[in-house]
Design a protein around this motif. Structure first.
Motif, short mmCIF file in Angstrom:
data_model
loop_
_atom_site.label_atom_id
_atom_site.label_comp_id
_atom_site.label_asym_id
_atom_site.label_seq_id
_atom_site.Cartn_x
_atom_site.Cartn_y
_atom_site.Cartn_z
N GLN A 5 29.63 -66.16 -13.14
CA GLN A 5 30.40 -67.40 -13.22
C GLN A 5 30.54 -67.84 -14.68
OE1 GLN A 5 31.93 -68.97 -10.75
NE2 GLN A 5 32.74 -70.51 -12.13
N TYR A 6 29.48 -67.69 -15.46
CA TYR A 6 29.53 -68.04 -16.88
C TYR A 6 30.57 -67.19 -17.60
CZ TYR A 6 28.21 -68.15 -21.80
OH TYR A 6 28.25 -68.25 -23.16
N LYS A 7 30.61 -65.89 -17.31
CA LYS A 7 31.58 -65.01 -17.96
C LYS A 7 33.01 -65.41 -17.60
CE LYS A 7 28.58 -61.00 -18.51
NZ LYS A 7 28.30 -59.62 -18.11
N LEU A 8 33.23 -65.79 -16.34
CA LEU A 8 34.56 -66.23 -15.92
C LEU A 8 34.95 -67.53 -16.64
CD1 LEU A 8 34.48 -65.52 -12.08
CD2 LEU A 8 35.85 -64.34 -13.81
N ALA A 32 41.00 -68.22 -22.91
CA ALA A 32 42.44 -68.19 -22.61
C ALA A 32 43.08 -69.54 -22.95
CB ALA A 32 42.66 -67.85 -21.14
N LYS A 33 42.39 -70.64 -22.63
CA LYS A 33 42.92 -71.96 -22.96
C LYS A 33 42.99 -72.14 -24.47
CE LYS A 33 41.31 -74.18 -18.75
NZ LYS A 33 40.32 -75.09 -18.15
N ASP A 34 41.95 -71.69 -25.17
CA ASP A 34 41.95 -71.78 -26.63
C ASP A 34 43.11 -70.99 -27.22
OD1 ASP A 34 39.72 -73.39 -26.56
OD2 ASP A 34 38.31 -71.78 -27.11
N ASN A 35 43.35 -69.79 -26.69
CA ASN A 35 44.46 -68.97 -27.17
C ASN A 35 45.81 -69.64 -26.91
OD1 ASN A 35 42.75 -66.98 -28.08
ND2 ASN A 35 42.95 -65.71 -26.26
N LYS A 93 33.82 -68.57 -19.48
CA LYS A 93 34.02 -68.26 -20.90
C LYS A 93 35.40 -67.64 -21.12
CE LYS A 93 31.84 -65.86 -24.76
NZ LYS A 93 30.73 -64.99 -25.18
N ALA A 94 35.79 -66.71 -20.24
CA ALA A 94 37.11 -66.09 -20.36
C ALA A 94 38.22 -67.13 -20.18
CB ALA A 94 37.26 -64.97 -19.34
#
Length: 84
Positions: free
Chosen positions: A45-48, A55-58, A50-51
Motif C-alpha cells: 500500500q505504501y508503494k502504491l 504521479a501527482k508531483d509529475n 508513493k507512486a
C-alpha cells in the motif's frame, strides 16, 4: 511424590502438556504469519501511495512548466480560467 503417581497417568500428563505446548507454538506461529502478511500488505500500500504521489508531483511539475512556457501572468484571470 512423583513415584506415587501411576506411570500411565504420568504419560498422559506429559502427552497433554506436550499438546498444549505444541498448540501454543502453532498459535504463536500463525500470529507471526498474520503479522508478516499484514506488513507485506502495508508495504504494498505504501508503494502504491508513493507512486500515486510521484504521479501527482509529475503532473503538477508539467502544469507549472506549461504555465511558465506560456509566459502566464498570474494576475490575468482570463488566461487562468482558460488553463483550468
Amino acid at each position: 511424590m512423583a513415584r506415587d503417581v501411576n506411570p500411565i497417568d504420568q504419560i498422559e500428563f506429559h502427552k497433554h502438556a506436550g499438546e498444549m505446548i505444541y498448540f501454543t507454538l502453532i498459535a504463536k506461529a500463525m500470529d507471526a504469519f498474520k503479522l508478516q502478511d499484514s506488513l507485506h500488505n502495508v508495504i504494498a500500500q505504501y508503494k502504491l501511495e508513493k507512486a500515486s504521489s510521484q504521479a501527482k508531483d509529475n503532473k503538477i511539475k508539467s502544469l507549472e512548466d506549461l504555465v511558465i512556457e506560456l509566459d502566464h501572468d498570474p494576475s490575468d484571470i482570463n488566461v487562468t480560467e482558460q488553463l483550468i
